[in-house]
Scaffold this active site. Structure first.
Site, PDB file in Angstrom:
ATOM      1  N   SER A 155       2.636  18.858 -47.053  1.00  9.72           N
ATOM      2  CA  SER A 155       3.782  18.962 -47.951  1.00  9.72           C
ATOM      3  C   SER A 155       4.688  20.132 -47.612  1.00  9.72           C
ATOM      4  O   SER A 155       5.852  20.149 -48.021  1.00  9.72           O
ATOM      5  CB  SER A 155       3.310  19.093 -49.406  1.00  9.72           C
ATOM      6  OG  SER A 155       2.707  17.901 -49.822  1.00  9.72           O
TER       7      SER A 155
ATOM      8  N   GLU B  70       9.890  17.453 -59.108  1.00  8.87           N
ATOM      9  CA  GLU B  70       8.729  16.953 -58.370  1.00  8.87           C
ATOM     10  C   GLU B  70       7.640  16.440 -59.298  1.00  8.87           C
ATOM     11  O   GLU B  70       7.159  17.161 -60.175  1.00  8.87           O
ATOM     12  CB  GLU B  70       8.111  18.031 -57.470  1.00  8.87           C
ATOM     13  CG  GLU B  70       7.013  17.419 -56.569  1.00  8.87           C
ATOM     14  CD  GLU B  70       6.002  18.416 -56.015  1.00  8.87           C
ATOM     15  OE1 GLU B  70       5.891  19.533 -56.548  1.00  8.87           O
ATOM     16  OE2 GLU B  70       5.303  18.054 -55.046  1.00  8.87           O
TER      17      GLU B  70
ATOM     18  N   ASP C 295       0.088  12.943 -55.436  1.00  6.21           N
ATOM     19  CA  ASP C 295      -0.641  13.387 -54.238  1.00  6.21           C
ATOM     20  C   ASP C 295      -2.096  13.752 -54.546  1.00  6.21           C
ATOM     21  O   ASP C 295      -3.004  13.410 -53.786  1.00  6.21           O
ATOM     22  CB  ASP C 295       0.086  14.598 -53.658  1.00  6.21           C
ATOM     23  CG  ASP C 295      -0.636  15.217 -52.480  1.00  6.21           C
ATOM     24  OD1 ASP C 295      -0.753  14.550 -51.444  1.00  6.21           O
ATOM     25  OD2 ASP C 295      -1.069  16.387 -52.599  1.00  6.21           O
TER      26      ASP C 295
HETATM   27 MG    MG Z   1       3.945  18.947 -53.842  1.00  3.64          MG
HETATM   28 ZN    ZN Z   2      -1.435  16.365 -50.295  1.00  3.91          ZN
END
Ligand code: MG
Ligand code: ZN
Length: 368
Positions: free
Chosen positions: A88, A256, A261
């Site tokens: 990221s 975000e 994730d």
């Molecule tokens: Mg992130």
């Molecule tokens: Zn990740």
């Protein structure tokens, strides 16, 4: 067929075709950017939100999502400077600053040069700016917009860089990196002494009239949505849009949904889906604003896919899906880019993640 007839047919085909193209092009921008002002930009990142995550979220949400209201779709290639599979930090830097870099690095390119982010470029154009994350505010993705560090793990350095930055509004977890530091500095106090207002709940955030305002939602990393993370992302987006629209300056807002994730790393599909559903409602709030404002560009994308997820079974009526993961890390799959508003057409096609920066910059410059 004689040669003249062929030419006539050929020319009329060209004429019909080009006419068609022109009318499409003319129709489209008319509904946006009426006063030719600098556009507002809402850039929304679902960390780890590949196409399978969008698919799982959409079917679980009754076969619909706000992404279906976006006007254009594109794909971005996410590889880092040195690796096919990005992290990221490198992908955040690519989108925020327009250059590929090494995994783990934030805001610095492969030749060790510090980069200016699109948020910082917008500040030079007199934009107001804001950052919202459902992770800590010093995590790699939000940090890519304001920090320059060799390692994403330098949380205290990243906090220090935010303390000296000109971001107007920020919301996220991770207050401990500001007020429980190894160097014993209290950056919350330091910021408060220099014109920032720092708050710890949504009412104080809403009620503050400060245009340098930080809201720490949690001392550490916020919990997942299904474990009670509050306030909801859409509330944070709405409260921030309320502030941004009350100024006559244009704005750049990064939002975000950080934990799609984390659900991917945990190979936990319900985790991914509940984070996606929250993100979906926040996107809806942003879209409602953009539809009424008519001068706001929204771009929704991911920094990479996480988990190598494939949806293999499900039931539309029961709004259920199940699938398999192929990794507990990230994958190299291209990720979708959804766009709406002035210059949203720029985001169609297949391109490198660094082009996101270029396209956002073009969107600002074209109306400059
Ligand atoms: Mg992130
Ligand atoms: Zn990740």
């Amino acid at each position: 067929m004689n040669i003249n007839l062929k030419i006539v047919l050929f020319l009329s085909l060209i004429f019909l075709h080009s006419n068609n193209l022109i009318s499409q092009d003319q129709e489209y921008p008319k509904s946006f950017n009426i006063e030719n002002k600098l556009p507002n930009i809402i850039f929304m990142i679902g960390d780890g939100m590949g196409l399978s995550q969008v698919t799982a979220g959409t079917y679980s949400n009754g076969n619909t999502s706000s992404l279906e209201e976006m006007e254009f779709v594109g794909l971005q290639k996410t590889h880092a400077h040195n690796r096919l599979v990005t992290d990221s930090a490198a992908s955040g830097t690519a989108m925020a600053c327009g250059e590929k870099t090494f995994n783990g690095v934030i805001g610095i390119n492969s030749k060790n040069k510090k980069l200016e982010s699109i948020l910082e470029y917008c500040i030079t154009k007199e934009y107001n700016t804001a950052l919202i994350a459902t992770s800590s505010i010093v995590h790699a993705t939000p940090a890519s917009f304001y920090a320059n560090v060799i390692s994403r793990r330098q949380y205290e350095d990243i906090a220090l860089q935010l303390r000296f930055h000109n971001v107007n509004y920020f919301i996220g977890g991770g207050q401990k990196h500001f007020n429980r530091r190894e160097d014993k500095r209290n950056l919350v106090k330091e910021m408060e002494g220099e014109g920032y207002t720092i708050v710890n709940n949504i009412n104080n955030y809403k009620n503050s009239s400060s245009d340098k305002l930080g809201f720490f939602t949690y001392s550490d990393e916020p919990p997942q949505k299904s474990m009670g993370r509050k306030p909801s992302l859409e509330l944070l987006v709405e409260a921030t849009l309320e502030k941004l629209k009350s100024s006559n300056k244009p704005f750049f807002l990064m939002v975000e949904s950080s934990q799609i994730d984390w659900g991917g790393h945990a190979n936990d599909l319900p985790y991914i889906i509940s984070e996606f559903k929250e993100f979906n409602i926040a996107i809806k709030s942003a879209l409602e604003y953009a539809k009424s404002d008519k001068n706001t560009l929204i771009v929704v994308t991911a920094d990479h896919e996480t988990g190598g997820l494939a949806i293999k079974k499900g039931n539309l009526k029961k709004k259920s899906v199940s699938g398999d993961f192929t990794t507990i890390g990230h994958s190299a799959s291209m990720v979708p880019v959804f766009s709406y508003g002035p210059n949203s057409k720029l985001f169609t096609g297949i391109y490198e993640n660094t082009a996101i920066y270029d396209k956002l910059k073009t969107a600002v410059d074209q109306t400059d």
